[in-house]
Enzyme design. Structure first.
Site, PDB file in Angstrom:
ATOM      1  N   LYS B  28       0.849  -1.198   0.000  1.00 18.68           N
ATOM      2  CA  LYS B  28       0.000   0.000   0.000  1.00 18.68           C
ATOM      3  C   LYS B  28       0.881   1.243   0.000  1.00 18.68           C
ATOM      4  CE  LYS B  28      -3.995   1.970   2.460  1.00 18.68           C
ATOM      5  NZ  LYS B  28      -4.869   1.840   3.653  1.00 18.68           N
ATOM      6  N   SER B 103      -9.758   1.522   2.567  1.00 19.68           N
ATOM      7  CA  SER B 103      -8.935   2.340   1.699  1.00 19.68           C
ATOM      8  C   SER B 103      -7.830   1.555   0.988  1.00 19.68           C
ATOM      9  CB  SER B 103      -8.309   3.478   2.510  1.00 19.68           C
ATOM     10  OG  SER B 103      -7.391   2.949   3.452  1.00 19.68           O
ATOM     11  N   SER B 127      -9.912  -0.660   6.744  1.00 16.21           N
ATOM     12  CA  SER B 127      -9.304  -0.454   5.427  1.00 16.21           C
ATOM     13  C   SER B 127      -8.576  -1.657   4.831  1.00 16.21           C
ATOM     14  CB  SER B 127      -8.353   0.742   5.469  1.00 16.21           C
ATOM     15  OG  SER B 127      -9.095   1.931   5.481  1.00 16.21           O
TER      16      SER B 127
END
Lengths: 89, 424
Positions: B28, B103, B127
């Site tokens: 990420k 996310s 997330s």
């Protein structure tokens, strides 16, 4: 509760974020709805908590950190090995 | 077909030995990678190149993994759809025309599309688990303190953990084995209590005989019909395999979303103050004084959801409102923790749908922030209580995949991994 444009401008100045006029209007409306939703927190009981915390210690030893060059690499502007910022006043 | 799962595609080969030798891992883009730009999905960090690796990245290299790129995400982790990214939305490989969740949507999509074997995300209020559920993969949020946050660009420090995503429970557990552990650079890391089961990959044995699973009505009642049906079928399957199912009640979760958003926004308002366009971050178009220049830099660098959360957090902490919002939210947080503690006296794990809804259509939720916040109802209580939770695929609706979430007591990762692996 009603959030007006003036209140959004005040918070934006505290947070140091410029906003467009259209954003101010939209945020005032949305904040009103969101803060009204947060009102439910008024009904939360008070909770006795015993936090289980432990101090985390380490010896204070000298070790390598970032070089000056590495630390400055992402700055938009530098001068003589320093960050260059705007005027303070 | 490209799903826009990556913001930066760059291969960093592992050294070929170790438990993850030959495996590709997507990271990420809020996890620092030395000399590879790390944007957090934000314009303000579009050119930011970290001078050091996050601890989890160092551990991946030590384990022999090959990193294949930095994945797309909601800006600074603020979103449930990956649509607030400054680098465009990611598409859901498992549900055409729908969001991958957020996310960590790029990480979940990369795994679902086979563009990486494994991925790392971060989970502040769901997330990792939300995109895992929406993309039909596995995602695990560790107990607060199990995994180092050193090098994770902070959004809400007291809530977030880095966690693994993988096609299988066993894969996620293997990645957790590599990244878990104390780190002198993160003083909030903690060792599991003596006697805790910490061989996570070995726990993925599917043996739920004798396991007691609590199902809280508060987290199942409000779910969409198709999601509920899929969830109930999974529960029936676990019961068939020897688990005992019990109804439990968690009244405190009714104010968990409010508490989560007040705390996360408040922490964000403080954390994001560092992006001033001087030390890093894009510089705004202003020749004014420090305050004017700072405000212009942040107007230029931040997207709308980030501004919204920083402003609401500033509001919640401002004079006259601190007690009303922030202090109350801390009480609500303690209440959630107490509720889970009492529940784990009765049951081994708590199960619920991960998300109460199937994946949204692309663009559907952008105009109504409150509606989007409400979708986090089942995931945020876990972060408030510092607990571990895993999302595992639990079938499909016409609108896309469904995930089932298992929550365990602190450092009970092995138990939730075992429960999740029974559904594979």
């Amino acid at each position: 509760m009603t959030v007006d444009d003036e209140e959004v401008r005040h918070v934006a100045s505290l947070a140091r974020i410029d906003l467009e006029e259209t954003e101010i209007e939209r945020f005032a409306e949305q904040f009103d709805e969101i803060l009204e939703y947060f009102e439910a927190l008024d009904d939360v009981p008070e909770i006795e908590t015993e936090t289980d915390l432990t101090n985390v210690m380490r010896p204070d030893e000298v070790r390598d950190g970032l070089t000056q060059e590495e630390a400055l690499r992402n700055a938009p502007e530098t001068e003589d090995g320093y960050f260059k910022g705007p005027n303070v006043s | 077909m490209s799903y826009n799962a990556f913001i930066t595609e760059e291969t960093i080969e592992g050294d070929g030995s170790g438990p993850l030798a030959g495996r590709t891992v997507a990271i990420k883009d809020n996890i620092s990678t030395a000399n590879v730009r790390t944007t957090c999905g934000s314009n303000t960090l579009a050119e930011y190149v970290p001078p050091y690796d996050a601890t989890v990245v160092e551990r991946l290299f030590e384990a022999g993994a090959t990193i294949v790129g930095k994945t797309n995400m909601d800006e600074f982790g603020m979103g449930t759809t990956t649509e607030t990214s400054a680098f465009g939305p990611t598409e859901n490989p498992a549900a055409d025309g729908r969001v991958p969740g957020g996310s960590s949507g790029g990480s979940a999509a990369a795994v679902a599309a086979g563009e990486a074997d494994l991925a790392l995300g971060s989970d502040t209020g769901g997330s990792v688990r939300c995109p895992a559920a929406f993309c039909g993969v596995v995602g695990l949020k560790p107990t607060y303190g199990l995994v180092s946050r050193y090098g994770l660009v902070a959004y809400a420090n007291s809530l977030e953990q880095i966690g693994p995503l993988a096609p299988t429970v066993g894969g996620a557990a293997e990645l957790l084995d590599v990244i878990a552990g104390l780190d002198p650079n993160d003083a909030t890391t903690r060792a599991p209590p003596e006697g805790a089961e910490t061989d996570y990959a070995a726990a993925a044995d599917g043996d739920v005989g004798g396991l007691t699973i609590g199902v809280p009505t508060e987290l199942t009642e409000g779910a969409d019909d198709g999601v509920r049906t899929a969830f109930e079928e999974s529960i029936t399957e676990l019961e068939r395999q020897g688990a005992t199912i019990e109804d439990v009640s968690l009244p405190s979760v009714e104010t968990a979303v409010q508490a989560y958003y007040v705390i996360a926004m408040s922490e964000a308002s403080s954390n994001l103050a560092r992006f001033d366009g001087v030390r890093y971050g894009t510089k705004g178009d202003s020749d004014g004084n420090w305050n004017e220049s700072f405000a212009a830099a942040r107007e230029a660098g931040f997207g709308e959801e980030v501004k919204r959360r920083v402003l609401l957090g500033t509001y919640a902490l401002s004079a006259g409102y601190h007690d009303k919002y922030y202090k109350r939210a801390q009480d609500a947080r303690a209440w959630v923790k107490q509720d889970f503690d009492e529940t784990f006296d009765q049951v081994d794990v708590v199960a619920s749908p991960t998300m109460p809804v199937p994946p949204f259509e692309l663009g559907e939720s952008l105009d109504d922030p409150l509606q989007m916040y409400l979708a986090d109802a089942n995931t945020v209580p876990v972060n408030l209580a510092n607990l571990p939770a895993i999302s595992v695929p639990a079938g499909e609706t016409d609108e896309g995949p469904v995930g089932i979430q298992f929550v365990g007591p602190a450092f009970g990762e092995a138990t939730i991994i075992r429960a999740g692996s029974a559904l594979e």
